[in-house]
Design a protein around this motif. Sequence first.
Motif, short mmCIF file in Angstrom:
data_model
loop_
_atom_site.label_atom_id
_atom_site.label_comp_id
_atom_site.label_asym_id
_atom_site.label_seq_id
_atom_site.Cartn_x
_atom_site.Cartn_y
_atom_site.Cartn_z
N ARG A 137 42.36 17.56 -7.97
CA ARG A 137 42.55 16.88 -6.68
C ARG A 137 43.77 15.98 -6.78
O ARG A 137 43.95 15.27 -7.75
N LYS A 138 44.61 16.00 -5.75
CA LYS A 138 45.80 15.17 -5.73
C LYS A 138 45.71 14.09 -4.65
O LYS A 138 46.46 13.13 -4.66
N ARG A 139 44.80 14.27 -3.68
CA ARG A 139 44.74 13.35 -2.55
C ARG A 139 43.57 12.39 -2.69
O ARG A 139 42.44 12.80 -2.94
N LEU A 140 43.85 11.11 -2.52
CA LEU A 140 42.83 10.07 -2.59
C LEU A 140 42.08 10.01 -1.27
O LEU A 140 42.62 10.35 -0.21
N ASP A 141 40.83 9.53 -1.31
CA ASP A 141 40.06 9.33 -0.08
C ASP A 141 40.55 8.08 0.65
O ASP A 141 40.68 8.07 1.86
N HIS A 142 40.80 7.01 -0.11
CA HIS A 142 41.24 5.74 0.48
C HIS A 142 42.03 4.98 -0.59
O HIS A 142 41.71 5.05 -1.77
N LEU A 143 43.03 4.23 -0.16
CA LEU A 143 43.85 3.43 -1.06
C LEU A 143 43.88 1.99 -0.56
O LEU A 143 44.15 1.74 0.60
N THR A 144 43.56 1.04 -1.45
CA THR A 144 43.65 -0.38 -1.15
C THR A 144 44.64 -0.99 -2.13
O THR A 144 44.47 -0.85 -3.35
N THR A 145 45.69 -1.63 -1.60
CA THR A 145 46.70 -2.25 -2.45
C THR A 145 46.93 -3.68 -2.03
O THR A 145 46.41 -4.13 -1.01
N ASP A 146 47.75 -4.38 -2.79
CA ASP A 146 48.16 -5.71 -2.34
C ASP A 146 49.42 -5.57 -1.50
O ASP A 146 49.98 -4.48 -1.35
N LYS A 147 49.88 -6.67 -0.96
CA LYS A 147 50.98 -6.62 0.01
C LYS A 147 52.32 -6.24 -0.60
O LYS A 147 53.25 -5.89 0.11
N ALA A 148 52.43 -6.25 -1.93
CA ALA A 148 53.70 -5.88 -2.56
C ALA A 148 54.04 -4.41 -2.32
O ALA A 148 55.19 -4.02 -2.40
N TYR A 149 53.04 -3.58 -2.02
CA TYR A 149 53.26 -2.15 -1.81
C TYR A 149 53.28 -1.80 -0.31
O TYR A 149 53.18 -0.64 0.04
N GLY A 150 53.43 -2.77 0.55
CA GLY A 150 53.29 -2.55 1.99
C GLY A 150 54.55 -2.23 2.75
O GLY A 150 54.65 -2.56 3.92
N SER A 151 55.51 -1.55 2.16
CA SER A 151 56.74 -1.22 2.89
C SER A 151 56.47 -0.13 3.93
O SER A 151 55.49 0.61 3.84
N LYS A 152 57.37 -0.02 4.89
CA LYS A 152 57.24 1.01 5.92
C LYS A 152 57.28 2.41 5.31
O LYS A 152 56.56 3.30 5.73
N ALA A 153 58.13 2.60 4.30
CA ALA A 153 58.24 3.91 3.66
C ALA A 153 56.93 4.29 2.96
O ALA A 153 56.50 5.44 3.03
N ASN A 154 56.28 3.33 2.31
CA ASN A 154 55.01 3.62 1.65
C ASN A 154 53.92 3.95 2.66
O ASN A 154 53.15 4.89 2.47
N ARG A 155 53.85 3.19 3.74
CA ARG A 155 52.85 3.46 4.79
C ARG A 155 53.09 4.84 5.40
O ARG A 155 52.15 5.59 5.65
#
Length: 121
Positions: free
Chosen positions: A57-75
């Motif tokens: 499996r390569k796809r996660l069900d859900h991802l929770t991160t901190d705000k450091a990973y919150g760029s528009k490109a990542n979203r």
Amino acid sequence: MGRSRGGLTTKLHLLAEGRGRALARRLTGGQAADTKELVALLDAVAVPRPVGVGRHRKRLDHLTTDKAYGSKANRRSLRERGIAHTIPERDAAGCAGTPTLAMSTSSTRPPRTRPCSCGTR
């Protein structure tokens, strides 16, 4: 090793499942931006099937991160991969479950409020 204000430092970026087991990890220099590592971590995920037959499996069900990973490109990348995610907005740093202000679609409307989920993580 990377140079930072404190000297030579490194960062460990870890993607773990709900029970804390590591799915992917990357080691970068201390001066490297966190936000640029998320896509590489997602590409490195490979969860074996329970039966042992078939591709990982390569796809996660859900991802929770901190705000450091919150760029528009990542979203955008998470939406394209079909991964549900919870990433706090940068302006909700001091939030403890209180409503946050969302941007209004026009300047004449007052901003909408939405519940913040960062207090429930």
